[in-house]
Design an enzyme around this catalytic site. Structure first.
Site, PDB file in Angstrom:
ATOM      1  N   ALA A  17     -10.406  -7.281  -1.215  1.00 43.84           N
ATOM      2  CA  ALA A  17     -11.263  -6.158  -1.477  1.00 43.84           C
ATOM      3  C   ALA A  17     -11.224  -5.574  -2.744  1.00 43.84           C
ATOM      4  O   ALA A  17     -10.413  -5.716  -3.413  1.00 43.84           O
ATOM      5  CB  ALA A  17     -11.165  -5.148  -0.095  1.00 43.84           C
ATOM      6  N   GLY A  62     -15.569  11.339   9.981  1.00 46.36           N
ATOM      7  CA  GLY A  62     -15.087  12.728  10.101  1.00 46.36           C
ATOM      8  C   GLY A  62     -14.883  13.430   9.103  1.00 46.36           C
ATOM      9  O   GLY A  62     -14.862  14.500   8.886  1.00 46.36           O
ATOM     10  N   LEU A 108     -13.226  -1.851  -5.099  1.00 44.21           N
ATOM     11  CA  LEU A 108     -14.136  -0.527  -5.216  1.00 44.21           C
ATOM     12  C   LEU A 108     -15.215  -1.228  -6.143  1.00 44.21           C
ATOM     13  O   LEU A 108     -15.180  -1.906  -6.970  1.00 44.21           O
ATOM     14  CB  LEU A 108     -13.449   0.572  -5.928  1.00 44.21           C
ATOM     15  CG  LEU A 108     -12.293   1.052  -5.156  1.00 44.21           C
ATOM     16  CD1 LEU A 108     -11.625   2.070  -5.886  1.00 44.21           C
ATOM     17  CD2 LEU A 108     -12.695   1.300  -3.638  1.00 44.21           C
ATOM     18  N   GLU A 124      -1.225  -5.472  -7.830  1.00 48.01           N
ATOM     19  CA  GLU A 124      -2.050  -6.973  -7.449  1.00 48.01           C
ATOM     20  C   GLU A 124      -0.919  -7.853  -7.942  1.00 48.01           C
ATOM     21  O   GLU A 124      -1.125  -9.004  -7.711  1.00 48.01           O
ATOM     22  CB  GLU A 124      -3.238  -6.907  -8.069  1.00 48.01           C
ATOM     23  CG  GLU A 124      -4.069  -6.082  -7.387  1.00 48.01           C
ATOM     24  CD  GLU A 124      -5.748  -6.316  -7.964  1.00 48.01           C
ATOM     25  OE1 GLU A 124      -5.943  -6.937  -8.854  1.00 48.01           O
ATOM     26  OE2 GLU A 124      -6.505  -5.636  -7.418  1.00 48.01           O
ATOM     27  N   GLU A 141     -13.822  -9.652  -6.712  1.00 50.87           N
ATOM     28  CA  GLU A 141     -12.705  -9.444  -6.189  1.00 50.87           C
ATOM     29  C   GLU A 141     -12.051 -10.392  -5.475  1.00 50.87           C
ATOM     30  O   GLU A 141     -10.727 -10.491  -5.497  1.00 50.87           O
ATOM     31  CB  GLU A 141     -12.854  -8.084  -5.219  1.00 50.87           C
ATOM     32  CG  GLU A 141     -13.238  -6.791  -5.401  1.00 50.87           C
ATOM     33  CD  GLU A 141     -12.230  -6.173  -6.690  1.00 50.87           C
ATOM     34  OE1 GLU A 141     -11.047  -6.390  -6.171  1.00 50.87           O
ATOM     35  OE2 GLU A 141     -12.444  -5.527  -7.483  1.00 50.87           O
ATOM     36  N   GLU A 143      -8.260 -11.434  -6.649  1.00 55.14           N
ATOM     37  CA  GLU A 143      -7.197 -11.422  -5.832  1.00 55.14           C
ATOM     38  C   GLU A 143      -6.704 -13.043  -5.190  1.00 55.14           C
ATOM     39  O   GLU A 143      -5.479 -12.890  -4.513  1.00 55.14           O
ATOM     40  CB  GLU A 143      -7.530 -10.649  -4.592  1.00 55.14           C
ATOM     41  CG  GLU A 143      -7.690  -9.074  -5.287  1.00 55.14           C
ATOM     42  CD  GLU A 143      -7.753  -8.109  -4.276  1.00 55.14           C
ATOM     43  OE1 GLU A 143      -8.041  -8.330  -2.947  1.00 55.14           O
ATOM     44  OE2 GLU A 143      -7.788  -6.855  -4.405  1.00 55.14           O
ATOM     45  N   ARG A 176       0.804  -1.179   0.105  1.00 52.47           N
ATOM     46  CA  ARG A 176      -0.177   0.196   0.034  1.00 52.47           C
ATOM     47  C   ARG A 176       0.921   1.274   0.012  1.00 52.47           C
ATOM     48  O   ARG A 176       1.789   1.707   1.021  1.00 52.47           O
ATOM     49  CB  ARG A 176      -0.849  -0.142   1.146  1.00 52.47           C
ATOM     50  CG  ARG A 176      -2.036  -1.150   1.159  1.00 52.47           C
ATOM     51  CD  ARG A 176      -2.797  -0.903  -0.100  1.00 52.47           C
ATOM     52  NE  ARG A 176      -4.062  -1.750   0.060  1.00 52.47           N
ATOM     53  CZ  ARG A 176      -4.872  -1.827  -0.925  1.00 52.47           C
ATOM     54  NH1 ARG A 176      -4.983  -1.054  -1.933  1.00 52.47           N
ATOM     55  NH2 ARG A 176      -6.028  -2.604  -0.773  1.00 52.47           N
ATOM     56  N   GLU A 186     -16.656   7.654   2.472  1.00 53.22           N
ATOM     57  CA  GLU A 186     -16.402   6.194   2.045  1.00 53.22           C
ATOM     58  C   GLU A 186     -16.805   5.229   3.162  1.00 53.22           C
ATOM     59  O   GLU A 186     -16.710   5.246   4.176  1.00 53.22           O
ATOM     60  CB  GLU A 186     -14.815   6.313   2.098  1.00 53.22           C
ATOM     61  CG  GLU A 186     -14.331   4.748   1.645  1.00 53.22           C
ATOM     62  CD  GLU A 186     -12.918   4.473   1.624  1.00 53.22           C
ATOM     63  OE1 GLU A 186     -12.496   3.399   1.254  1.00 53.22           O
ATOM     64  OE2 GLU A 186     -12.069   5.379   1.981  1.00 53.22           O
TER      65      GLU A 186
END
Length: 220
Positions: A85, A125, A87, A151, A102, A106, A73, A129
């Site tokens: 996971a 806050g 989108l 990936e 997904e 993956e 990441r 998302e």
């Protein structure tokens, strides 16, 4: 800036948006600056990141082996243990179908049995998302498309569920989605709480960014 107002009981104020402008709009998010009416008559600025909704999968082999991925990441500069996971980046896309996609992309796995494990507002806050985490059981192998970019570096990690819990509590699994999914599963098992069907409504699924993209496409 202030407006005339009447006092309202706590929990009843209407936080109306009196003005809004887009600061940035990119491929997966937009930054919006809202002027919001506050209790007491003041107006305050609130930065809002619009984001695609997302899905994740707690894929369980047998009764106690969870299938995780170890993925780089870039924002945090390291690999994290995560759930499969992705989108929902197409208007009208079905969350369950996205979860199936997904999981296959993956891990090369599919599942006969699906249910909704938990829904999460990831950081309300500053962003809309939100994420739906599914439980997938009775797994089997399926075709996995050739992975690209980050990936292509994904490592598939099979781990006993109790070890995943230990790693989450020890700070060794820190991805919020993985922590939420693993702990939700063990909590549901311990409490006997029923899980929702895979096609359960998702009233908290964000749509602002998808609507924005759809409007942009219609204008082009």
């Amino acid at each position: 800036m202030t407006f005339e107002h009447s006092e309202s009981a706590p929990g009843t104020h209407e936080f109306d948006v009196v003005d809004s402008r887009t600061v940035y709009a990119g491929a997966i998010l937009a930054l919006r600056l809202d002027e919001v009416a506050m209790p007491g008559g003041r107006v305050a600025e609130r930065e809002v990141i619009e984001h695609h909704p997302a899905v994740a999968v707690v894929a369980l082999e047998g009764d106690d082996t969870v299938v995780l991925i170890n993925q780089y990441r870039h924002p945090v500069g390291r690999r994290l243990l995560e759930l499969p996971a992705g989108l929902l980046d197409k208007p009208g896309e079905d969350p369950l179908e996205a979860a199936r996609r997904e999981l296959a992309e993956e891990t090369g796995l599919a599942a006969h049995d699906w249910s909704v494990l938990v829904d999460v507002a990831l950081s309300p806050g500053f962003t809309d998302e939100a994420l739906r985490i599914y439980l997938a059981t009775d797994l089997y192998e399926t075709d996995r498309p050739t992975p690209e970019l980050e990936e292509a570096d994904i490592e598939i990690v099979r781990m006993p569920l109790d070890e995943a819990v230990r790693k989450a509590l020890a700070g060794e699994i820190t991805n919020a989605t993985a922590v939420a999914g693993v702990l939700a599963l063990v909590t549901a098992r311990a409490s006997g709480a029923p899980l929702r069907p895979a096609d359960a409504p998702w009233p908290g699924m964000p749509t602002a960014f998808l609507d924005r993209k759809a409007d942009e496409s219609s204008e082009n």
